[in-house]
Design a protein around this motif. Structure first.
Motif: not given
Length: 170
Positions: A61-63, A65-66, A69, A71, A74, A78
């Protein structure tokens, strides 16, 4: 005389009954303790499976998002999950130590897939950090990561089902 003999016989019978009752109570208590220990062990295994799956899902999920974005904030979940996952696999392996070889093999497969998934995520994150947004998306579009996640979920589900089955036999 007969009364005294009856009383003595009754006392002996009553004492024998008390001893038998105590024996049954102790055996029942041992069985309850064994069931409680097996229940706790099974719950621990289920929790460890869930923890590993949660860490991998948090990383994915973090990957994503990054990648979307760019950003760096995010990547915090991770990095947190990446720091925990090794310990989580050690805990899962330890919990499964007394289980069948099949379950231990599934844990090994799960760890191998998690390592492959993490490698895939690292490649996409690295590409995005270098400014290659489109390349990172193309790597995601290959569905390599999705394949890993599908197999990770299948194995985690199989491990969980196996543990539920062991518990049901109890």
């Amino acid at each position: 005389m007969i009364r005294k003999a009856s009383l003595q016989t009754g006392t002996v019978a009553l004492l024998a009954f008390i001893v038998w009752n105590a024996y049954l109570a102790v055996n029942h208590l041992r069985r309850v303790e064994k069931i409680a220990a097996l229940t706790a062990e099974s719950s621990t295994i289920q929790a460890e499976i869930s923890t590993v799956l949660k860490d991998i899902t948090d990383m994915e999920t973090s990957q994503r998002g990054f990648l979307l974005s760019g950003n760096d904030a995010y990547l915090q979940p991770y990095n947190d999950a990446k720091g925990r996952i090794g310990t989580d696999f050690v805990n899962l392996r330890s919990a499964l130590a007394g289980r069948e070889q099949r379950e231990q093999s599934l844990e090994s497969q799960l760890q191998s897939l998690a390592t492959s998934k993490q490698s895939e995520m690292e490649r996409t994150i690295s590409l995005r950090q270098q400014g290659y947004r489109h390349r990172s998306f193309k790597l995601v579009d290959t569905d390599e990561g999705k394949g890993y996640m599908d197999e990770i979920r299948r194995i985690a589900s199989s491990l969980s089902l196996s543990e539920s089955s062991n518990f049901a036999k109890l």
